[in-house]
Design an enzyme around this catalytic site. Structure first.
Site, PDB file in Angstrom:
ATOM      1  N   ASN A 277       3.709   4.708   4.539  1.00  7.22           N
ATOM      2  CA  ASN A 277       3.593   3.835   3.360  1.00  7.22           C
ATOM      3  C   ASN A 277       4.642   2.735   3.436  1.00  7.22           C
ATOM      4  O   ASN A 277       5.175   2.299   2.421  1.00  7.22           O
ATOM      5  CB  ASN A 277       3.751   4.648   2.070  1.00  7.22           C
ATOM      6  CG  ASN A 277       3.235   3.875   0.856  1.00  7.22           C
ATOM      7  OD1 ASN A 277       2.660   2.793   0.995  1.00  7.22           O
ATOM      8  ND2 ASN A 277       3.462   4.408  -0.320  1.00  7.22           N
TER       9      ASN A 277
ATOM     10  N   LYS B 197      11.463   8.438   1.951  1.00  7.79           N
ATOM     11  CA  LYS B 197      10.944   7.107   2.359  1.00  7.79           C
ATOM     12  C   LYS B 197      12.091   6.178   2.729  1.00  7.79           C
ATOM     13  O   LYS B 197      11.986   5.414   3.698  1.00  7.79           O
ATOM     14  CB  LYS B 197      10.094   6.484   1.246  1.00  7.79           C
ATOM     15  CG  LYS B 197       9.418   5.183   1.661  1.00  7.79           C
ATOM     16  CD  LYS B 197       8.444   4.689   0.603  1.00  7.79           C
ATOM     17  CE  LYS B 197       7.560   3.566   1.135  1.00  7.79           C
ATOM     18  NZ  LYS B 197       8.202   2.261   1.217  1.00  7.79           N
TER      19      LYS B 197
HETATM   20  C1  LIG Z   1       8.295  -1.518  -2.380  1.00  7.60           C
HETATM   21  C2  LIG Z   1       8.990  -0.757  -1.535  1.00  7.60           C
HETATM   22  O1  LIG Z   1       8.635  -0.503  -0.253  1.00  7.60           O
HETATM   23  P1  LIG Z   1       7.732  -1.253   0.831  1.00  7.60           P
HETATM   24  O2  LIG Z   1       8.689  -1.749   1.849  1.00  7.60           O
HETATM   25  O3  LIG Z   1       6.828  -0.188   1.364  1.00  7.60           O
HETATM   26  O4  LIG Z   1       6.988  -2.358   0.169  1.00  7.60           O
HETATM   27  C3  LIG Z   1      10.242  -0.097  -1.980  1.00  7.60           C
HETATM   28  O5  LIG Z   1      10.968   0.423  -1.106  1.00  7.60           O
HETATM   29  O6  LIG Z   1      10.547  -0.071  -3.183  1.00  7.60           O
END
Ligand SMILES: C=C(OP(=O)(O)O)C(=O)O
Ligand SMILES: O=C(O)C1=C[C@@H](OP(=O)(O)O)[C@@H](O)[C@H](O)C1
Length: 438
Positions: A94, A424
């Protein structure tokens, strides 16, 4: 590996300590790609270890780029452009900072590739980028819904010397085209003019892109936010060594904790010299009543203590420039002396989840009143005695999980569901947090 189902926050009375920040996600994924495209070998230090960087590293490896990992935070990348592997199926999780720049680079280089991700990635728009690249001469197909990943990239014949990119949904589309631009000029032999259409959002991320491209030898000529020209002789050259500064968005949670938990809380890794727009979150906590001291690469915050009944000053602010750190401000609103309004945050709707909906729903569970519109959110602080015990759903959104950790200073029991989603961008977040709370 199975993830923890939930984590119960401690009831916190004080926040104090020093945090060494993990590397910036935005910088890590940019320097990985730039190093892979540059002439020579780049040693990257301070690299973020997380899901988003793991997908970028895996993709570059699959594309035939030589990566020598010295440790979790240090890797040497030997550039090769175009990439030697001409056919690949790439999984992008993602990570917006992986799929968007790689799409542009691969579309311009030529080859046959597919890029896909987790189900939510297939709901995150990429149409404005594909549109721009197609106009330039790239061949890209949608494999599912039009305007969204997964996508297929095919060989392209000729590339034009002009490209228009819509900037109103995500700045990452312009970042992607800018980063791929030197590859386009290498193929066409002509300068490339990039024109932005619509109102560009999240502008500080474009500054990060331009700053890093310059470190790799490509200086972009610009007319404000409207037009960018990449000259015909543009070539990426390794800077030799590059150090990734700490993540300013990750810093926001600790700066906020210093603001509501007495402090001092000191974050090390970002400061006055940072190239990340999200360092401006320090101004947000200052305006809410915290004391902030800024050094070259550290920020320290001391604040009120909400555990003693003190309150932060309410705000009504346009957060377009710092959409990620803005989520932390929404959580701080729980402890304000009046309603807090976040404006110009439409991009929240197309990120890891619909963040306006998620924040509104979860803040209400704690006893706050909240209202929202297409691009705004208003949060009313929780009155004393109105705090409710809650299990906070995190929607597989690292930032929802991290910003609700501030609720440890509320007057109810709070459970964070699926806390592992912080992987993430900040896998060790809850361990670091527990070291600060007393
Ligand atoms: C929007 C985000 O990630 P991305 O880089 O996947 O857009 C985030 O890290 O808040
Ligand atoms: O370029 C980047 O590194 C990023 C840009 C921002 O996205 P938008 O431009 O989509 O707002 C931000 O939210 C994201 O976390 C990282």
């Amino acid at each position: 590996m199975s993830r923890l189902e939930y984590l119960d926050l401690p009831s916190a009375k004080h926040a104090q300590g020093v945090v060494t920040l993990p590397g910036s996600k935005s910088i890590s994924n940019r320097v990985l790609l730039l190093s892979a495209l540059a002439q020579g070998t780049t040693r990257i230090e301070g690299l973020l270890e997380s899901d988003d960087t793991a997908v970028m590293l895996a993709a570059l490896k699959q594309l035939g780029v030589q990566l020598d990992q010295h440790s979790a935070h240090s890797v040497s990348v030997t550039g090769v452009s175009p990439f030697p592997v001409k056919h690949a199926q790439l999984f992008m999780g993602n990570a917006g900072t992986a799929i968007r720049p790689l799409t542009a680079a691969l579309a311009v280089m030529g080859g046959h590739y597919t890029l896909s991700g987790v189900p939510r990635m297939h709901e995150r728009p990429i149409g404005d980028l594909v549109e721009g690249l197609r106009e330039m001469g790239a061949h890209i197909h949608y494999l599912g819904q039009s305007g969204y990943p997964p996508i297929e990239i095919l060989e392209s014949a000729h590339l034009s010397d002009r490209v228009r990119v819509q900037g109103s949904v995500s700045s990452q589309f312009l970042t992607a085209v800018l980063m791929a631009a030197p590859l386009a000029v290498a193929r066409s032999g002509r300068a490339l003019t990039v024109e932005v259409i619509g109102e560009l959002i999240s502008k500080p991320y474009i500054e990060i892109t331009l700053n890093l491209m310059a470190r790799y030898g490509v200086k972009v000529e610009r007319q404000g936010w409207q037009q960018f020209v990449i000259h015909a002789d543009a070539v990426y050259r390794s800077p030799g060594n590059i150090f990734v500064e700490g993540d300013a968005s990750s810093a926001s949670y600790f700066l906020a904790l210093g603001a509501i938990g007495g402090g001092p809380v000191r974050v090390v890794g970002v400061g006055a010299q940072s190239i990340q727009g999200d360092v401006a979150f320090a101004d947000v906590v200052q305006a809410m009543g915290a004391q902030v001291s800024r050094e070259e690469s550290a920020i320290e915050v001391s604040g009120i203590n909400v555990a003693k009944g003190q309150k932060l000053k309410a705000f009504d602010t346009d957060f377009n420039l710092i959409p990620d750190a803005a989520m932390t401000a929404a959580a701080l609103a729980l402890f304000a002396d009046g309603p807090c309004t976040l404006r110009n945050i439409a991009s929240w709707r197309v990120k890891e989840t619909d963040r306006i909906h998620a924040m509104e729903t979860e803040l209400r569970k704690l006893g706050a009143r909240a209202e929202s519109g297409p691009d705004w959110l208003r949060v009313f602080p929780v009155e004393p005695g109105q705090w409710r015990d809650a299990a906070i759903d995190t929607y597989d959104d690292h930032r929802v999980a991290m910003c609700f950790s501030l609720a440890a200073f509320g007057q109810s029991r709070v459970r964070i569901m699926d806390p592992g989603c912080v992987s993430k961008t900040f896998p060790t977040y809850f361990d670091v947090l527990s070291g600060l709370l007393k």
